[in-house]
Design a protein around this motif. Structure first.
Motif, PDB file in Angstrom:
ATOM      1  N   PRO A 341       0.793  -1.231   0.000  1.00  0.00           N
ATOM      2  CA  PRO A 341       0.000   0.000   0.000  1.00  0.00           C
ATOM      3  C   PRO A 341       0.829   1.286   0.000  1.00  0.00           C
ATOM      4  CG  PRO A 341      -0.884  -1.571   1.577  1.00  0.00           C
ATOM      5  CD  PRO A 341       0.431  -2.114   1.125  1.00  0.00           C
ATOM      6  N   ALA A 342       2.099   1.200   0.373  1.00  0.00           N
ATOM      7  CA  ALA A 342       2.943   2.398   0.359  1.00  0.00           C
ATOM      8  C   ALA A 342       3.118   2.944  -1.053  1.00  0.00           C
ATOM      9  CB  ALA A 342       4.307   2.083   0.966  1.00  0.00           C
ATOM     10  N   ARG A 343       2.872   2.130  -2.056  1.00  0.00           N
ATOM     11  CA  ARG A 343       2.994   2.571  -3.439  1.00  0.00           C
ATOM     12  C   ARG A 343       1.768   3.345  -3.920  1.00  0.00           C
ATOM     13  NH1 ARG A 343       7.164  -0.159  -6.238  1.00  0.00           N
ATOM     14  NH2 ARG A 343       8.023  -1.965  -5.120  1.00  0.00           N
ATOM     15  N   LEU A 344       0.694   3.325  -3.150  1.00  0.00           N
ATOM     16  CA  LEU A 344      -0.516   4.033  -3.548  1.00  0.00           C
ATOM     17  C   LEU A 344      -0.290   5.541  -3.531  1.00  0.00           C
ATOM     18  CD1 LEU A 344      -3.226   2.017  -1.594  1.00  0.00           C
ATOM     19  CD2 LEU A 344      -3.157   2.325  -4.079  1.00  0.00           C
ATOM     20  N   PRO A 345      -0.963   6.284  -4.408  1.00  0.00           N
ATOM     21  CA  PRO A 345      -0.867   7.749  -4.352  1.00  0.00           C
ATOM     22  C   PRO A 345      -1.457   8.271  -3.048  1.00  0.00           C
ATOM     23  CG  PRO A 345      -2.577   7.060  -5.882  1.00  0.00           C
ATOM     24  CD  PRO A 345      -1.835   5.817  -5.495  1.00  0.00           C
ATOM     25  N   GLU A 346      -0.968   9.422  -2.601  1.00  0.00           N
ATOM     26  CA  GLU A 346      -1.444   9.991  -1.336  1.00  0.00           C
ATOM     27  C   GLU A 346      -2.915  10.354  -1.403  1.00  0.00           C
ATOM     28  OE1 GLU A 346       0.989  13.220  -0.163  1.00  0.00           O
ATOM     29  OE2 GLU A 346       2.815  12.023   0.041  1.00  0.00           O
ATOM     30  N   ARG A 347      -3.347  10.853  -2.542  1.00  0.00           N
ATOM     31  CA  ARG A 347      -4.754  11.185  -2.751  1.00  0.00           C
ATOM     32  C   ARG A 347      -5.299  10.338  -3.904  1.00  0.00           C
ATOM     33  NH1 ARG A 347      -5.154  15.812  -4.975  1.00  0.00           N
ATOM     34  NH2 ARG A 347      -2.944  16.244  -5.325  1.00  0.00           N
ATOM     35  N   ARG A 348      -6.619  10.242  -3.993  1.00  0.00           N
ATOM     36  CA  ARG A 348      -7.234   9.420  -5.037  1.00  0.00           C
ATOM     37  C   ARG A 348      -6.713   9.844  -6.406  1.00  0.00           C
ATOM     38  NH1 ARG A 348     -11.156   5.897  -6.262  1.00  0.00           N
ATOM     39  NH2 ARG A 348     -12.341   6.182  -8.176  1.00  0.00           N
TER      40      ARG A 348
END
Length: 413
Positions: A341-348
């Motif tokens: 999940p650390a690879r997810l963007p900070e915002r949508r």
């Protein structure tokens, strides 16, 4: 390739025949969902795609599979006939259950569907001619491109075709107007759409059906606002909107949805145009408990889908125009985001993978567009772009992996 496939009218694709199954407002019974999954497994490649107009497509069929496919689906309650490829009616998936909607338009949709099925001119209507019915809820389904739109207003219904809108006080009048406009397009023949009709012709169709033409068309939603997860229902309980990874389903996923709908819900499920399936009528505690099992059968974690929207066309090897495996890469990206999940963007953020400029996956601009070409391998990267309006190229990626795509998406935010 056949234009606008149906069940009896398959499209010839690189991976075999393609059947498109249209349902009224995307609604399916549990038995119908199972029948689609079983038919895909036994007659096709096992792949079922959820389209951006809330239809289902079965891939990998034999060229002559249409009659047997139709027979299997009709046994589960589907119906096909002269109007099969022209019943393009999109409703808000939360129609009738959304406490924020002005009007439940499911009855209007059913009346329109029945009238289209018996219209003597229906086979002359373009298979691309489409209707959208918006009950005035917060999702704003009326923002979806269409030939004719119905939007619920405070004191009635507004029908819009081209640049002309008219107010109606009854559903019967609105249905008559929709049919009159479609009949006018059918009379012109060819691939005529509402946008090609003259303004006087549209005005006549609206006023002859009892509509009052508006001097200033009312504003419509600019974009559809997808809903995922648990959504409160008007009559109590919740609906569960489960994200579908890049719009791809299989038999196990459809069986899972059917079992939940029949055991815990109202016995039905509703397809959405934002790659999700809604199961209404659940107890809130039960709906929350279903999220983990849904991941086990192939649905992405809700926490991932809420931060990352990935749209992908069929891509290679399913499409003869594409060199790049759009669906496969999209699923790899979602899987990596779920495991890390650390690879997810900070915002949508949104990512669109389009194997060629045709843009079969949709026309809405994404934060990052990876665009393939029919002439060469590799992707071009574009920020805030859609396949037909890519704008400036950021660079090229010859064979990106999921990690590289997620890293590039992070730079666009």
């Amino acid at each position: 390739m056949a234009d606008c496939p149906g069940v009896l009218h398959l499209a010839a694709m690189a991976d075999g025949g393609l059947a498109r199954i249209r349902t009224l407002g995307g609604a399916l019974t549990g038995a119908q969902a199972r029948a689609v999954g079983e038919a895909a497994e036994r007659l096709g490649s096992g792949v079922v795609d959820l389209t951006n107009r809330a239809n289902l497509q079965i891939r990998g069929l034999a060229p002559d599979a249409g009659p047997e496919l139709a027979s299997r689906l009709e046994a589960a309650g589907f119906r096909f006939g002269r109007a099969e490829r022209r019943r393009n009616i999109l409703l808000d998936p939360f129609s009738g259950i959304d406490p924020g909607e002005r009007r439940d338009l499911r009855s209007l949709g059913a009346a329109l569907d029945q009238a289209l099925s018996s219209a003597p001119w229906i086979e002359s209507l373009s298979p691309k001619f489409s209707f959208v019915l918006d009950g005035g809820g917060p999702i704003g389904i009326g923002a979806t491109p269409s030939d004719v739109a119905v939007v619920a207003a405070r004191d009635g219904l507004v029908v819009t075709a081209g640049q002309v809108s008219a107010a109606f006080g009854s559903e019967d009048g609105a249905v008559d107007a929709l049919l009159s406009i479609a009949a006018a397009a059918a009379a012109e023949g060819g691939d005529m759409r509402a946008g090609g009709l003259s303004e006087p012709m549209i005005r006549k169709a609206l006023t002859s059906s009892g509509g009052a033409v508006l001097a200033t068309p009312p504003p419509r939603a600019n974009a559809v606002e997808p809903r995922l997860g648990l959504v409160a229902m008007r009559a109590g309980g919740v609906a569960l909107s489960l994200p579908v990874p890049v719009g791809r389903l299989d038999q196990a996923m459809l069986d899972f949805l059917a079992n939940i709908a029949e055991r815990d819900g109202e016995g039905r499920l509703v397809l959405t145009p934002w790659s999700a399936v809604v199961i209404p009528g659940l107890a809130e505690s039960r709906a929350a408990a279903l999220l983990a099992p849904s991941v086990a059968v192939g649905f992405p974690p809700l926490a991932v889908a809420e931060r990352l929207a990935v749209v992908a066309c069929a891509g290679a090897p399913a499409c003869e125009r594409a060199h790049e495996p759009a669906k496969a890469l999209g699923r790899e990206i979602l899987a990596l985001a779920a495991s890390d999940p650390a690879r997810l963007p900070e915002r949508r953020a949104s990512l669109h993978l389009s194997g060629c400029p045709k843009g079969c996956g949709g026309a809405v601009p994404a934060d990052l567009l990876l665009l393939g070409s029919s002439e060469r391998a590799g992707w071009s990267a574009h920020r805030d772009a859609a396949p037909r309006r890519p704008g400036q190229e950021l660079g090229r990626l010859e064979a990106p992996g999921a990690a590289e795509a997620l890293a590039l998406l992070a730079t666009t935010r």
